[in-house]
Design an enzyme around this catalytic site. Structure first.
Site, short mmCIF file in Angstrom:
data_model
loop_
_atom_site.label_atom_id
_atom_site.label_comp_id
_atom_site.label_asym_id
_atom_site.label_seq_id
_atom_site.Cartn_x
_atom_site.Cartn_y
_atom_site.Cartn_z
N TYR A 75 16.37 27.86 -33.13
CA TYR A 75 15.66 26.68 -33.66
C TYR A 75 15.77 25.50 -32.70
CZ TYR A 75 13.94 23.03 -36.71
OH TYR A 75 13.21 21.99 -37.22
N PHE A 87 -12.60 12.71 -25.00
CA PHE A 87 -13.13 13.96 -25.53
C PHE A 87 -13.10 13.93 -27.06
CE2 PHE A 87 -13.34 18.68 -26.07
CZ PHE A 87 -14.62 18.78 -25.60
N ASP A 88 -13.73 14.95 -27.68
CA ASP A 88 -13.96 14.90 -29.13
C ASP A 88 -12.70 14.73 -29.97
OD1 ASP A 88 -13.13 17.50 -28.62
OD2 ASP A 88 -14.81 18.49 -29.61
N ASP A 92 -4.62 11.78 -19.99
CA ASP A 92 -4.87 13.06 -20.66
C ASP A 92 -4.99 14.08 -19.54
OD1 ASP A 92 -6.08 15.37 -21.64
OD2 ASP A 92 -6.91 14.29 -23.35
N ALA A 142 -5.00 17.44 -19.40
CA ALA A 142 -5.36 18.84 -19.69
C ALA A 142 -5.81 19.58 -18.43
CB ALA A 142 -6.46 18.87 -20.75
N LYS A 173 -5.15 24.62 -20.98
CA LYS A 173 -6.10 24.58 -19.86
C LYS A 173 -5.34 24.87 -18.56
CE LYS A 173 -8.44 22.11 -23.11
NZ LYS A 173 -7.91 21.81 -24.45
N HIS A 184 -19.23 19.17 -35.37
CA HIS A 184 -19.75 20.33 -34.63
C HIS A 184 -18.91 21.59 -34.82
CE1 HIS A 184 -16.95 18.00 -32.29
NE2 HIS A 184 -16.80 18.94 -31.40
C1 LIG Z 1 -9.54 16.41 -22.34
C2 LIG Z 1 -8.97 17.07 -23.55
N1 LIG Z 1 -7.99 16.47 -24.25
C3 LIG Z 1 -7.45 17.02 -25.34
C4 LIG Z 1 -7.89 18.24 -25.81
C5 LIG Z 1 -7.26 18.82 -27.04
O1 LIG Z 1 -6.44 19.90 -26.70
P1 LIG Z 1 -6.19 21.13 -27.70
O2 LIG Z 1 -7.46 21.89 -27.83
O3 LIG Z 1 -5.10 21.91 -27.02
O4 LIG Z 1 -5.74 20.57 -29.00
C6 LIG Z 1 -8.91 18.90 -25.13
C7 LIG Z 1 -9.40 20.20 -25.63
O5 LIG Z 1 -10.41 20.73 -25.24
C8 LIG Z 1 -9.47 18.30 -23.97
O6 LIG Z 1 -10.45 18.90 -23.27
#
Ligand SMILES: Cc1ncc(COP(=O)(O)O)c(C=O)c1O
Length: 460
Positions: free
Chosen positions: A73, A125-126, A215, A217, A258, A450
């Site tokens: 844990y 991003f979304d 961010d 990713a 990613k 979406h």
């Molecule tokens: C730029 C960016 N930030 C954050 C995220 C969110 O990550 P997760 O899908 O691992 O929750 C994404 C996901 O596509 C992303 O492209």
């Protein structure tokens, strides 16, 4: 540097069969899914370009790490491996593991965003937008103008318009406490941010006394494109570029799904002890204890190993070459794509591909549906529906200016033959584009519509 750009620096060890079901079966699947690609079963998909997130093929080294998972844990040995890898790659001292990027977004928006705030960034991003709004705050996009012009060939279309950002922060100083720089910018196809722009944004944030969060990713792809496109960066080790990029910020949020080449995982990395103290309670509440954050020990190990692998020159050269290969095939056929190609995807300008359809007929979704029906190819519709939001003051729904259908390329998964197949199907569709009908919305939730919305074909 001896970087082969013509062939993948790996060979296939294990394969997973995929199958093209019949056109009749695809049509049935499409109707059952309400023409939403997220609702289609993956076994009904032939080439899956829905996302590059969590879809990578892990290496033998990562899989062997999975067998070394310590499932305690607290204080699992894999946690210490991950902490070390994150410190090494980012230079940040404090690490909070999270189950994916969204977990990091939950934690940092809880700690760093207050109701009524304005949160500027290059192009959120979304899920980032939704997390900001979920805190009663408003995301604000300050990307350079060329970032929204699909035809513009500028090398860094993820850059922030620094002058506008300066004015914006100055005018709203009491409501801005966080700036998010997304590298690369997913929303417009993985367009990179230059190191010079990141320096300018960092300086701006320091001057105004606001936090800068990266961010990250797709930070490795961004660093690769910096080395390739930014004067003075040629030949520099990618790890060095990454350290410089992170040195400009106070924090980084990472969806490891990613550029860390795993199927699940993420983290938040922080420079300041006080920020760690602010974030940690939320991490425990939402993600789990601070040495696992929603991941199993084996996941932690795969992220630790993938984070380093993701910065490998030969891997990145082959990956980006494949994205460009598909982009080039489509460009040769005159298909309207966002230019230049970014790091992880090829983005089709669905509004131009289907110029006979009005925006109310959902061109991005209509093209995604047609691609699935024609060739079993799954893509993501990132248009007005995904990026529309209500103005908090007036309640008026503001729709994003683009209608994009994104072909995201999973890492180390498909061959160039798959890319050629995708291009063939798109060429067929383009030749008969006038016969592709639009869609009408049946139902959609107000937030992140979406993902679960349903549609039906419009008459005629
Ligand atoms: C730029 C960016 N930030 C954050 C995220 C969110 O990550 P997760 O899908 O691992 O929750 C994404 C996901 O596509 C992303 O492209």
């Amino acid at each position: 540097m001896d970087v082969p750009t013509f062939a993948e620096p790996w060979r296939v060890k294990s394969i997973e069969p995929i199958r093209l079901i019949s056109r009749e079966e695809r049509s049935r699947a499409l109707t059952a899914a309400g023409h939403n690609m997220f609702r289609i079963a993956s076994e009904d998909v032939f080439v899956d370009l829905l996302t590059d997130s969590g879809t990578a093929a892990m290496s033998a080294a990562q899989w062997s790490g999975v067998m070394e998972g310590d499932e305690s844990y607290a204080g699992a040995r894999n946690w210490f491996h991950l902490e070390r890898a994150v410190r090494e790659v980012t230079g940040f001292d404090h690490v909070i593991p999270t189950h994916q990027g969204r977990g990091a977004e939950t934690v940092y928006t809880r700690a760093f965003v207050e109701p009524g705030d304005l949160v500027p960034g290059n192009l959120h991003f979304d899920t980032t937008r939704a997390h900001i709004r979920n805190r009663g705050a408003r995301p604000v996009d300050l990307v350079v103008r060329e970032g929204l012009d699909p035809e513009d060939l500028s090398p860094f279309k993820g850059n922030v318009d620094v002058e506008t950002a300066d004015r914006f922060i100055h005018d709203h100083r009491d409501h801005v406490r966080l700036f998010i720089l997304t590298v690369t910018s997913n929303t417009n196809g993985g367009q990179p941010v230059s190191l010079a722009n990141a320096h300018a944004v960092s300086e701006l944030c320091r001057r105004h006394g606001i936090r800068l969060l990266i961010d990250a990713a797709r930070f490795a792809e961004n660093c690769f494109l910096i080395r390739e496109r930014e004067p003075g960066q040629e030949g520099r080790p990618l790890a060095d570029i990454a350290r410089e990029l992170f040195s400009l910020a106070d924090a980084a949020a990472m969806s490891a799904k990613k550029d860390a080449l795993v199927n699940i995982g993420g983290f938040l990395a922080l420079r300041h002890r006080a920020d760690l103290d602010a974030c940690r309670p939320w991490a425990v509440l939402y993600e789990g204890f601070t040495t696992y954050g929603g991941m199993s020990g084996r996941d932690l190990e795969a992220v630790a190993r993938g984070l380093r692998e993701g910065l490998d020159d030969t891997y990145l050269a082959a990956r980006i070459r494949q994205v460009r290969f598909l982009h080039g095939l489509l460009l040769d056929d005159g298909i309207p794509v966002v230019r230049p190609p970014g790091g992880h995807s090829v983005v089709i300008d669905a509004a131009r591909f289907l110029e006979h359809l009005p925006r109310t007929a959902f061109p991005a979704e209509s093209l995604a549906s047609a691609l699935y029906e024609e060739g079993g190819i799954r893509t993501a519709a990132l248009g007005g529906l995904a990026f529309s939001e209500a103005d908090p003051a007036t309640g008026e729904v503001v729709t994003a200016p683009w209608e994009y259908t994104r072909l995201a390329i999973p890492r180390r998964v498909y061959t160039d033959n798959h890319m050629a197949y995708v291009a063939d199907v798109l060429r067929r569709l383009y030749d008969k584009r006038g016969s592709i009908g639009g869609l009408g919305l049946v139902e959609a939730p107000p937030e992140l519509p979406h993902f679960t919305a349903t549609f039906e074909p419009l008459d005629g």
